[in-house]
Scaffold this active site. Structure first.
Site, PDB file in Angstrom:
ATOM      1  N   VAL A  11       0.833  -1.205   0.000  1.00 39.56           N
ATOM      2  CA  VAL A  11       0.000   0.000   0.000  1.00 39.56           C
ATOM      3  C   VAL A  11       0.868   1.255   0.000  1.00 39.56           C
ATOM      4  O   VAL A  11       0.585   2.238  -0.701  1.00 39.56           O
ATOM      5  CB  VAL A  11      -0.951   0.003   1.212  1.00 39.56           C
ATOM      6  CG1 VAL A  11      -1.736   1.306   1.288  1.00 39.56           C
ATOM      7  CG2 VAL A  11      -1.918  -1.179   1.129  1.00 39.56           C
ATOM      8  N   GLU A  12       1.955   1.225   0.770  1.00 35.40           N
ATOM      9  CA  GLU A  12       2.784   2.414   0.930  1.00 35.40           C
ATOM     10  C   GLU A  12       3.710   2.663  -0.259  1.00 35.40           C
ATOM     11  O   GLU A  12       3.882   3.816  -0.674  1.00 35.40           O
ATOM     12  CB  GLU A  12       3.632   2.286   2.204  1.00 35.40           C
ATOM     13  CG  GLU A  12       2.831   2.299   3.505  1.00 35.40           C
ATOM     14  CD  GLU A  12       2.345   3.693   3.871  1.00 35.40           C
ATOM     15  OE1 GLU A  12       2.647   4.656   3.143  1.00 35.40           O
ATOM     16  OE2 GLU A  12       1.655   3.813   4.904  1.00 35.40           O
TER      17      GLU A  12
END
Length: 451
Positions: free
Chosen positions: A153-154
């Protein structure tokens, strides 16, 4: 005259209209290009199969879905090289259930991530070596497998990523948060860029949050927005109950939309990786994944190039997994423990100068202590060069008497490692060198790299 005048006026009008229209004409075709028969427009994601991506019966809704944590099974004993399928199975075994739920945000993010199934599969497979490092630590700490999705996600597991807000690394941690949770950030070394150091720091922080909120979804929200923002949405009584694990999950109100989206992204990834066949995601289960493990460098090592030479491994790969060391230099105050391929374990004691040569027919066991506190022993033939001679680079390749390129085996090297180094199929190397499938290579042995 009236009739001639009308004809004259009509002719003039037509001429003027022709000039005006000619001036407005474009220089090219404004219609969108027609894609080739076998290509896909980049502006439109490939539609998902017509069948529903998840079973909608008996699934809880997105907002209040309860979860069942996985059992804390014993840690597996892994080899030097794993398959991609084995890594993904380890991840799935630590997911809470259900892995797929009903919810518009969840569905929307599944479409966004896997709109191009092949591209998504390629991205996931590229993360697996670093994801394996994270899984090792998650299993050791008995934490939810969903936490291994946070670097996707990051940053999609890119350790050299920087944000405008000052966050860095694959976990996108701020300097202060990273330092407060054990990472080293000094001139010449940034632990946020180190796969090992950043993972330890991020999971330490996540462990504190998880102890407070006792649910991976709330923990992820706190990681994204900060624990104090999340705490303000709960009464002291609720916080105490959550810390004790005695209260049902409730999605908190009053947080930023991006924080709720954060969990939706993780939910979508969980579903895609748990049930890739439902989304027609062509994940390959047989890709070889190098297992990178912690190793403490000898005190005289001052660069990753020197360490790679002693270990007999690729310097660029070593730097890619240990980007915290600026320009590959090991400065004073930087951690001495970093990630190396597991296949180098047989050389650890040897390059540390702990092997004692006795006679040509004997060998001495050289014990060495790793970061997990375990003592490993290897037997090094006494006929092999003494540690003092390891300052010279091990032979990489040469030429046989018949003009064929060869590789000189160094301690700890396997046929699979040589095949990977030279991009040659291992079965071909066995055939060219008349080796059995379980053959053990000896230091100094010449391996033919051509028929």
């Amino acid at each position: 005259m009236m009739h001639f005048g009308c004809r004259w006026f009509l002719a003039i009008s037509i001429a003027v209209a022709t000039v005006v229209l000619g001036g407005c004409e474009t220089t090219g075709d404004t219609r969108p290009p027609t894609p080739a028969a076998n290509s896909t427009p980049v502006s439109e994601p490939i539609p998902l199969p017509s069948a529903p991506p998840v079973e909608v019966s008996n699934l809880p809704p997105e907002i209040s879905a309860p979860i069942t944590p996985p059992s804390n099974a014993p840690l597996p004993i892994e080899g030097d090289v794993l398959t991609s399928g084995a890594v993904l199975e380890r991840l799935r075994s630590r997911f809470s259930t259900p892995t797929c739920i009903v919810g518009p945000n969840n569905t929307r993010w599944r479409h966004k991530y896997a709109g191009y199934p092949q591209h998504f599969a390629d991205e996931v497979e590229a993360t697996l070596p670093m994801m394996l490092v994270v899984l090792d630590e998650i299993e050791r700490r008995r934490m939810p497998g969903e936490f291994a999705l946070i670097p996707i996600v990051e940053s999609w597991y890119r350790p050299d990523t920087h944000s405008f807000g000052g966050a860095s690394g694959m976990w996108q941690m701020l300097d202060e948060t990273s330092r407060n949770n054990g990472a080293t950030v000094i001139n010449g070394y940034d632990g946020r860029l180190s796969t090992l150091d950043s993972t330890a720091s991020a999971l330490t922080y996540l462990g504190k949050l998880h102890a407070m909120f006792n649910d991976w979804r709330l923990t992820a929200m706190a990681y994204n927005s900060g624990e104090y923002r999340l705490m303000r949405t709960m009464s002291p009584e609720e916080l105490a109950q959550r810390s004790a694990g005695g209260i049902r999950y409730r999605r908190p109100n009053g947080l930023a939309g991006g924080t709720y989206e954060y969990v939706s992204k993780m939910r979508a990834l969980t579903c895609l990786l748990a049930q890739p066949e439902r989304q027609s995601i062509p994940l390959i289960a047989t890709l070889p994944i190098i297992h990178w493990i912690p190793y403490t460098m000898p005190a005289d090592i001052t660069s990753l190039d020197e360490l790679a030479r002693r270990l007999g491994t690729d310097a660029d790969e070593l730097k890619a997994f240990n980007r915290g060391y600026r320009n590959g230099r090991v400065v004073d105050g930087a951690p001495r423990t970093l990630l190396v391929p597991a296949s180098t374990r047989q050389r650890w004691a040897y390059i540390s100068g702990k092997v004692i040569q006795t006679s040509a027919s004997t060998s001495i066991a050289a014990p060495t202590t790793t970061v997990d506190g375990l003592t490993r022993t290897i037997m090094v033939p006494a006929s092999v060069q003494t540690p003092a001679s390891t300052s010279q680079a091990p032979a990489k390749s040469g030429t046989a008497t018949d003009g064929v390129r060869t590789h000189t085996v160094v301690i700890g090297e396997t046929l699979a490692m040589i095949a990977q180094r030279y991009h040659i199929d291992a079965d071909k190397l066995r055939l060219w060198n008349q080796l059995d499938g379980d053959a053990v290579l000896s230091p100094g042995e010449k391996i033919r790299l051509e028929p």
